[in-house]
Design an enzyme around this catalytic site. Structure first.
Site, PDB file in Angstrom:
ATOM      1  N   GLU A  67      25.598  -8.592  49.799  1.00  0.00           N
ATOM      2  CA  GLU A  67      26.808  -8.656  48.969  1.00  0.00           C
ATOM      3  C   GLU A  67      27.136  -7.316  48.330  1.00  0.00           C
ATOM      4  O   GLU A  67      27.372  -7.215  47.125  1.00  0.00           O
ATOM      5  CB  GLU A  67      26.651  -9.750  47.905  1.00  0.00           C
ATOM      6  CG  GLU A  67      26.491 -11.136  48.518  1.00  0.00           C
ATOM      7  CD  GLU A  67      26.474 -12.277  47.498  1.00  0.00           C
ATOM      8  OE1 GLU A  67      26.072 -12.045  46.352  1.00  0.00           O
ATOM      9  OE2 GLU A  67      26.866 -13.388  47.889  1.00  0.00           O
ATOM     10  N   ASP A 122      23.641 -21.256  49.644  1.00  0.00           N
ATOM     11  CA  ASP A 122      23.834 -20.672  48.323  1.00  0.00           C
ATOM     12  C   ASP A 122      23.990 -21.737  47.242  1.00  0.00           C
ATOM     13  O   ASP A 122      25.093 -21.950  46.744  1.00  0.00           O
ATOM     14  CB  ASP A 122      25.082 -19.772  48.358  1.00  0.00           C
ATOM     15  CG  ASP A 122      25.157 -18.874  47.134  1.00  0.00           C
ATOM     16  OD1 ASP A 122      24.211 -18.891  46.336  1.00  0.00           O
ATOM     17  OD2 ASP A 122      26.164 -18.162  46.984  1.00  0.00           O
ATOM     18  N   GLU A 176      26.630 -22.921  38.796  1.00  0.00           N
ATOM     19  CA  GLU A 176      27.739 -22.309  39.532  1.00  0.00           C
ATOM     20  C   GLU A 176      28.509 -23.318  40.392  1.00  0.00           C
ATOM     21  O   GLU A 176      29.729 -23.412  40.299  1.00  0.00           O
ATOM     22  CB  GLU A 176      27.188 -21.168  40.400  1.00  0.00           C
ATOM     23  CG  GLU A 176      28.242 -20.511  41.262  1.00  0.00           C
ATOM     24  CD  GLU A 176      27.711 -19.332  42.051  1.00  0.00           C
ATOM     25  OE1 GLU A 176      26.511 -19.018  41.927  1.00  0.00           O
ATOM     26  OE2 GLU A 176      28.503 -18.725  42.791  1.00  0.00           O
TER      27      GLU A 176
HETATM   28  C1  GCU Z   1      25.922 -16.236  44.669  1.00  0.00           C
HETATM   29  C2  GCU Z   1      26.798 -15.942  43.509  1.00  0.00           C
HETATM   30  C3  GCU Z   1      26.861 -14.482  43.194  1.00  0.00           C
HETATM   31  C4  GCU Z   1      25.445 -13.914  43.076  1.00  0.00           C
HETATM   32  C5  GCU Z   1      24.634 -14.263  44.296  1.00  0.00           C
HETATM   33  C6  GCU Z   1      23.179 -13.873  44.181  1.00  0.00           C
HETATM   34  O1  GCU Z   1      26.512 -15.769  45.833  1.00  0.00           O
HETATM   35  O2  GCU Z   1      28.095 -16.427  43.759  1.00  0.00           O
HETATM   36  O3  GCU Z   1      27.571 -14.309  42.001  1.00  0.00           O
HETATM   37  O4  GCU Z   1      25.502 -12.541  42.917  1.00  0.00           O
HETATM   38  O5  GCU Z   1      24.669 -15.639  44.512  1.00  0.00           O
HETATM   39  O6  GCU Z   1      22.351 -14.760  44.304  1.00  0.00           O
HETATM   40  O7  GCU Z   1      22.852 -12.715  44.010  1.00  0.00           O
END
Ligand code: GCU
Length: 661
Positions: A268, A347, A375
């Site tokens: 990410e 997730d 979340e």
């Molecule tokens: C999810 C979440 C993100 C977070 C990520 C993680 O995707 O939406 O906000 O950064 O998990 O576990 O790092």
């Protein structure tokens, strides 16, 4: 200054008025943690009995802290025999946990100390029991639903009375460490490991230390470039290695006793070893070598997948990513590296199978990562007690070797034979007056700590404990809240995405129904529903995901007949007419569960209304507001999801209930 926040489960509501009683406490040995244990007992007992608590000599005291070198680290034995009570432990932390356990037991038994007859020996099931905060230095919290950070504000570190109360809550639940900042390290957080922050961090660390909590810091893999003047972060580059070695020396000189670093790499948008053609063992081990001289650990997150990729085709399955990245590296990590693995392959959805990586890794230490910040499970506006879910995850047998192979065994290192491992929870706390936004969400904070400490506990036991500790001995309150808590996850699941399909929420903020919400492109969906069928074929004939499990599990999931139905659309693509074991077809199941879920959410509200006058006014007002919202939102989920499938299929509800065309 008056406190503006609650004590959660450390409220210690009165059991019996005993103003003339003095309870004495004495310890065979001294130390800062022992001292805290004494103060916790004093505070708790004085509140439970309105009595006096003082220190005494060991031979005459009512409660005695004894040394028992035979007990393992952090373990304790309590022996309460009416007129005498001993708490024995091998180390100071054991005394602290024993003291909290004694206070808990008194509230369960609802009797004076001098009437308690009770014996208990406990050694924590997991060496690592961590709260993972996604707090940013400006004070906001990624996926935080309970206010702002308890630790940071305007790029400064907060050290105050609430830091102490946080530590008390975490330690009393059984946690022994925390990662203080978001693993998406950005802005001022890059400088957390520099002179700018060492002094306040060390003050905070001292508070945590007194409660047996190790501090961990999330770092960015490219620190040598961000903070230093290197042009690379290549883990095999000698300059990079010596930069980290110097940095680690400096960090531990300033923060002795630090637990270590956490890293999210190549995921990410985070940088990582892949940028240099190196793998994650190269990256983690380089850091591990730098921190090893100081006893530091590297918590390396396995949430690695390409978030730029469009996952619409049928072969590149995101669920396969974690296993694909890490299985080839099994056994390649240093002994002070622990891989942190999300419970599911995707997730933190409301329902997922257990990540196959947990059953795959045979020689690597693992930390299970669960998310208590809600979340995808209602963002602390909806009640969702997650312990029944966590219990199922821990009880899942991965069938991966001849020895004990439940998730709870594997994270304890029973297969790899290594000492580190455990449970980490993405924290749900913030500076809201009640810490967790929804008052009932505190049960998740308490509960996962308790479960990490004692992996044998049931969600029911934990729920009852938590209610009793928080709201006192009130049978009606206990009955209603217990029922709501235990039903909350199933109810939430009913009005959300069906049968393991996941998502169906708004992209980005992940709240509210949106069946076509998709993170990666304009046109994809997670469920791939068309007018005939829905779900993803993850069998060996499809994406091949099932092959990542050991043969027994693979077989179970592969066959639509044996696949657990609550996850059937995660593993299989099926027509709406497919008959479930309940005798309903998939479409009717979707309609029915959505009607039921919304109805049950409405019942939650009326049951809470029955507690008016029994709960403190502010608690009742907050709960009432949240349950009203949940009821409305559940109706919206019901209507949006049902309408979506009605439009997709043109087939109405068998019972003729209103679905909007
Ligand atoms: C999810 C979440 C993100 C977070 C990520 C993680 O995707 O939406 O906000 O950064 O998990 O576990 O790092």
């Amino acid at each position: 200054m008056k406190k503006t926040w609650t004590n959660c489960w450390l409220e210690y509501p009165l059991i019996q008025d005993q103003p003339d009683v003095t309870i004495t406490v004495a310890s065979e040995w001294d130390g800062v943690i022992i001292n805290r244990a004494y103060h916790e007992l004093k505070r708790g007992l004085e509140s439970l009995y309105h009595c006096q608590v003082t220190q005494a000599v060991v031979t005459t005291a009512d409660i005695r802290f004894l040394k028992d070198p035979g007990l393992s680290a952090e373990g304790y034995t309590i022996n309460a025999k009416k007129d005498s009570c001993t708490i024995s432990a091998g180390d100071e932390k054991g005394i602290l946990y024993g003291s909290f356990a004694l206070l808990r037991q008194l509230q369960i038994a609802q009797c004076p100390l001098h009437e308690l007859t009770w014996q208990e020996t406990k050694v924590p099931s997991n060496p690592l029991r961590l709260m993972i905060h996604w707090d940013n230095l400006p004070g906001d919290i990624e996926r935080g639903y309970a206010g702002d950070s308890l630790f940071f504000k305007n790029n400064h570190i907060l050290v105050n009375e609430r830091s102490i109360d946080y530590a008390r809550l975490a330690a009393s639940a059984g946690f022994n460490g925390l990662v203080i900042n978001n693993s998406n390290v950005a802005g001022a957080a890059i400088e957390l490991i520099s002179d700018r922050f060492y002094a306040p961090l060390s003050r905070l660390q001292e508070i945590f230390h007194q409660y047996g909590l190790k501090l961990f810091i999330a770092v960015d893999f490219t620190m040598p470039m961000l903070m230093g003047d290197l042009e690379t972060a290549d883990p095999t580059d000698p300059d990079v290695q010596s930069w980290w070695q110097r940095k680690a020396k400096e960090v531990w000189e300033n923060l002795p006793g630090l637990g270590g670093f956490m890293v999210k790499a190549d995921s990410e948008g985070r940088p990582g070893p892949y940028a240099y053609g190196k793998n994650h063992a190269d990256g983690a081990n380089m850091l591990a070598d730098a921190v090893a001289p100081y006893g530091g650990l590297i918590l390396w997150r396995c949430f690695v997948y390409d978030c730029q990729q469009d996952w619409r085709d049928t072969v590149t399955d995101r669920a396969k990513a974690g296993y694909d990245h890490y299985m080839p590296l099994d056994g390649c990590f240093r002994d002070n590296v622990v891989l942190e693995i999300k419970n599911g392959p995707m997730d933190f959805q409301v329902r997922e199978p257990v990540s196959p990586l947990i059953g795959g890794l045979a020689k690597t230490q693992m930390l299970l990562e669960v998310q208590i910040t809600q979340e995808y499970t209602g963002q602390q506006r909806h009640v969702c007690y997650l312990l029944p879910w966590f219990r199922q995850i821990l009880d899942q047998d991965m069938c991966c070797w001849e020895g004990p192979s439940k998730v709870s065994d594997l994270i304890q290192g029973k297969r790899c034979g290594k000492p580190l491992g455990g449970i980490s929870a993405i924290a749900n706390t913030g500076n809201d007056p009640n810490w967790t936004g929804h008052d009932l969400a505190a049960a998740n904070f308490y509960g996962i700590g308790r479960l990490a400490f004692d992996i044998s506990l049931s969600p029911e036991t934990i729920a009852r404990e938590w209610i009793r500790l928080t709201y006192g001995d009130q049978p009606k309150v206990e009955e209603v809240l217990f029922d709501i808590l235990m039903n909350s996850w199933p109810v939430y699941e009913k009005y959300n995405a069906p049968l393991g399909i996941g998502w169906m929420c708004n992209p980005g903020f992940h709240y509210g129904p949106n069946p076509n919400g998709y993170e990666y492109s304009r046109w994809g969906t997670y469920h791939r529903a068309d007018h005939q069928a829905l779900g993803i074929d993850r069998t060996t004939a499809g994406t091949g995901y099932t092959a990542q499990y050991a043969p027994n599990l693979q077989k179970l999931y592969e066959d639509v007949e044996t696949c657990p139905e609550e996850m059937i659309l995660f593993f299989h693509r099926l027509p709406y007419s497919y008959m479930l074991k309940t005798g309903k077809n998939i479409l009717q199941h979707i309609y029915d569960t959505h009607f039921e879920g919304a109805e049950q959410a409405a019942q939650f509200l009326s049951r809470i209304e029955g507690l008016a006058g029994l709960l403190p006014d502010d608690v009742y007002a907050r709960m009432h507001e949240r349950f009203t919202l949940q009821k409305e939102n559940a109706e919206e989920w019901r209507d949006v999801v049902n309408t979506f499938f009605y439009r997709m299929t043109g087939i109405p509800d068998e019972h003729g209930r209103t679905i909007y065309p």
